[in-house]
Design a protein around this motif. Structure first.
Motif, PDB file in Angstrom:
ATOM      1  N   SER A 140       0.807  -1.214   0.000  1.00  6.98           N
ATOM      2  CA  SER A 140       0.000   0.000   0.000  1.00  6.98           C
ATOM      3  C   SER A 140       0.845   1.272   0.000  1.00  6.98           C
ATOM      4  O   SER A 140       0.306   2.371   0.116  1.00  6.98           O
ATOM      5  CB  SER A 140      -0.935   0.015   1.218  1.00  6.98           C
ATOM      6  OG  SER A 140      -0.182  -0.010   2.423  1.00  6.98           O
ATOM      7  N   ALA A 177      -1.824   7.315   0.335  1.00  9.81           N
ATOM      8  CA  ALA A 177      -2.831   6.318  -0.016  1.00  9.81           C
ATOM      9  C   ALA A 177      -3.285   6.503  -1.454  1.00  9.81           C
ATOM     10  O   ALA A 177      -3.263   7.604  -2.004  1.00  9.81           O
ATOM     11  CB  ALA A 177      -4.022   6.439   0.929  1.00  9.81           C
ATOM     12  N   THR A 178      -3.693   5.420  -2.069  1.00 12.36           N
ATOM     13  CA  THR A 178      -4.252   5.496  -3.411  1.00 12.36           C
ATOM     14  C   THR A 178      -5.656   6.091  -3.343  1.00 12.36           C
ATOM     15  O   THR A 178      -6.277   6.134  -2.276  1.00 12.36           O
ATOM     16  CB  THR A 178      -4.322   4.092  -4.039  1.00 12.36           C
ATOM     17  OG1 THR A 178      -5.226   3.283  -3.274  1.00 12.36           O
ATOM     18  CG2 THR A 178      -2.949   3.437  -4.064  1.00 12.36           C
ATOM     19  N   ASP A 181      -8.088   3.829  -1.745  1.00 11.09           N
ATOM     20  CA  ASP A 181      -7.838   3.771  -0.299  1.00 11.09           C
ATOM     21  C   ASP A 181      -8.478   4.969   0.395  1.00 11.09           C
ATOM     22  O   ASP A 181      -9.108   4.834   1.456  1.00 11.09           O
ATOM     23  CB  ASP A 181      -6.339   3.740  -0.013  1.00 11.09           C
ATOM     24  CG  ASP A 181      -5.755   2.353  -0.136  1.00 11.09           C
ATOM     25  OD1 ASP A 181      -6.398   1.400   0.316  1.00 11.09           O
ATOM     26  OD2 ASP A 181      -4.648   2.230  -0.672  1.00 11.09           O
ATOM     27  N   ARG A 184     -12.306   4.650   0.442  1.00 12.96           N
ATOM     28  CA  ARG A 184     -12.772   3.658   1.404  1.00 12.96           C
ATOM     29  C   ARG A 184     -12.622   4.158   2.841  1.00 12.96           C
ATOM     30  O   ARG A 184     -13.539   4.041   3.657  1.00 12.96           O
ATOM     31  CB  ARG A 184     -11.990   2.361   1.216  1.00 12.96           C
ATOM     32  CG  ARG A 184     -12.377   1.258   2.180  1.00 12.96           C
ATOM     33  CD  ARG A 184     -11.499   0.029   1.953  1.00 12.96           C
ATOM     34  NE  ARG A 184     -11.847  -1.020   2.881  1.00 12.96           N
ATOM     35  CZ  ARG A 184     -12.841  -1.868   2.719  1.00 12.96           C
ATOM     36  NH1 ARG A 184     -13.604  -1.783   1.645  1.00 12.96           N
ATOM     37  NH2 ARG A 184     -13.099  -2.797   3.611  1.00 12.96           N
ATOM     38  N   THR A 185     -11.473   4.754   3.149  1.00  6.42           N
ATOM     39  CA  THR A 185     -11.214   5.222   4.509  1.00  6.42           C
ATOM     40  C   THR A 185     -12.149   6.357   4.899  1.00  6.42           C
ATOM     41  O   THR A 185     -12.733   6.358   5.993  1.00  6.42           O
ATOM     42  CB  THR A 185      -9.756   5.678   4.647  1.00  6.42           C
ATOM     43  OG1 THR A 185      -8.882   4.588   4.310  1.00  6.42           O
ATOM     44  CG2 THR A 185      -9.463   6.135   6.059  1.00  6.42           C
ATOM     45  N   TYR A 310     -10.696  -5.033   1.056  1.00  6.85           N
ATOM     46  CA  TYR A 310      -9.636  -4.432   0.248  1.00  6.85           C
ATOM     47  C   TYR A 310     -10.213  -3.323  -0.625  1.00  6.85           C
ATOM     48  O   TYR A 310     -11.362  -3.417  -1.081  1.00  6.85           O
ATOM     49  CB  TYR A 310      -8.972  -5.491  -0.631  1.00  6.85           C
ATOM     50  CG  TYR A 310      -8.245  -6.558   0.151  1.00  6.85           C
ATOM     51  CD1 TYR A 310      -6.924  -6.394   0.546  1.00  6.85           C
ATOM     52  CD2 TYR A 310      -8.894  -7.740   0.519  1.00  6.85           C
ATOM     53  CE1 TYR A 310      -6.252  -7.374   1.269  1.00  6.85           C
ATOM     54  CE2 TYR A 310      -8.235  -8.726   1.248  1.00  6.85           C
ATOM     55  CZ  TYR A 310      -6.920  -8.528   1.617  1.00  6.85           C
ATOM     56  OH  TYR A 310      -6.273  -9.502   2.344  1.00  6.85           O
ATOM     57  N   PRO A 311      -9.441  -2.260  -0.874  1.00  9.58           N
ATOM     58  CA  PRO A 311      -9.953  -1.145  -1.672  1.00  9.58           C
ATOM     59  C   PRO A 311     -10.186  -1.495  -3.131  1.00  9.58           C
ATOM     60  O   PRO A 311     -11.031  -0.898  -3.786  1.00  9.58           O
ATOM     61  CB  PRO A 311      -8.869  -0.065  -1.527  1.00  9.58           C
ATOM     62  CG  PRO A 311      -7.625  -0.834  -1.171  1.00  9.58           C
ATOM     63  CD  PRO A 311      -8.083  -1.992  -0.347  1.00  9.58           C
TER      64      PRO A 311
END
Length: 342
Positions: A140, A177-178, A181, A184-185, A310-311
């Motif tokens: 990640s 983070a992508t 990511d 999602r977060t 998972y993202p």
């Protein structure tokens, strides 16, 4: 008329496994160039390292299996597997991460099942999933893309030092983070999609920098379909399946579910549709089956992204549908010419 061969087929196509594999490599180049431009030299280093390890592992397994080296190495299938995996790895992935992933793909997922043509699972995705499950932190750690004002641009030497564990600088400020990511977060923290899209990591459609890489892979993928090196049904089915389910959830609650164009243009959706899911060995082989196979991957990608752990879920979705491919082919066989319909 004198035929070229004694027995059928008398019309021979000017194609081979090696030619098809090389065309896949050519088609990947636009997306790879975009990734190197936005994420630095690490993408290129990963490609070179993965290629070397894949060829060495391929040669070692061929020797152990008493297979001829020249013909099997010459088909470049090992190089394709290496590139498919290397492109998906973070730019500053430690060297041992790449080595483990490639060995898992070539040795375990390919040769332990009998080599090219006998493997039931996509080798590159097996290697990727092994790394993602075993080393989630290293998988990640992506560089902040060029153009977002990162405080330091790594040179080729500094990139090599980071990958091989001798970097003199801290990489914490250079990584982030992508977009998936972040999405999602932030959704887990109760923010709306509109608020999340205001983050600088997002561009016009999807993630900054990722948009251009996706465009490059789309161009290469369409070329593969045009020259018939890839079946059009699989990418159409996968992207349609992802778009349909994403649109449904988006219409229900647009502030909690991302729009379909963001899902289509983010992560490995386009890359997976044209370069991963179309693997002729592990994918469905019938025309209708390919559409079903692709649609299943697309829907699984959304389910994993939205409700899984998972993202992005392209690798898991492809492997799950690899299991279903034989059954799909069994029930989607085309009618035999001349046979009476019941």
């Amino acid at each position: 008329m004198r035929f070229r061969t004694v027995t059928s087929p008398h019309v021979l196509l000017e194609t081979s496994v090696g030619l098809i594999m090389r065309r896949v490599l050519y088609a990947m180049l636009p997306g790879i160039v975009a990734l190197i431009w936005f994420f630095g030299w690490g993408i290129g280093v990963n490609l070179v390292l993965a290629t070397v390890v894949a060829l060495l592992a391929e040669a070692a397994m061929l020797v152990m299996r008493s297979k001829p080296l020249a013909s099997h190495l010459g088909d470049t299938s090992a190089v394709v597997t290496a590139w498919l995996l290397a492109v998906a790895l973070p730019p500053l992935a430690p060297w041992w991460l790449t080595v483990i992933g490639v060995l898992s793909a070539i040795v375990v997922a390919k040769h332990l099942y009998g080599g090219l043509g006998y493997n039931p699972f996509n080798p590159a995705m097996v290697g990727y999933v092994v790394l993602l499950i075993s080393f989630p932190r290293e998988m990640s750690t992506w560089l902040i893309p060029h153009g977002l004002g990162q405080p330091h641009t790594l040179t080729l030497l500094e990139t090599l030092q980071a990958i091989f564990g001798t970097a003199p600088i801290s990489l914490d400020a250079l990584t982030g983070a992508t977009p998936l990511d972040v999405l999602r977060t932030q959704l887990g923290l109760g923010l709306s999609v509109t608020e999340i899209r205001n983050s600088p990591v997002f561009g016009i459609v999807a993630g900054h920098g990722w948009e251009w890489a996706t465009l490059g892979f789309l161009a290469g993928g369409l070329w593969l379909v045009y020259i018939r090196a890839a079946a059009w049904q699989i990418p159409v089915g996968m992207l349609s399946g992802l778009a349909v389910i994403a649109t449904g959830f988006y219409l229900v609650d647009p502030q909690h579910y991302a729009p379909p164009w963001l899902h289509l243009w983010s992560g490995a959706a386009v890359y997976g549709a044209f370069f991963i899911a179309t693997d002729p060995v592990t994918a469905s082989a019938t025309p209708r089956g390919r559409l079903i196979y692709g649609a299943g991957i697309g829907m699984l990608v959304y389910i994993i992204r939205g409700f899984g752990g998972y993202p992005d879920g392209v690798a898991f979705a492809v492997l799950l549908m690899n299991i279903a491919a034989p059954t799909i082919d069994l029930y989607t066989q085309p009618r035999v010419f001349g046979a009476r319909q019941r």
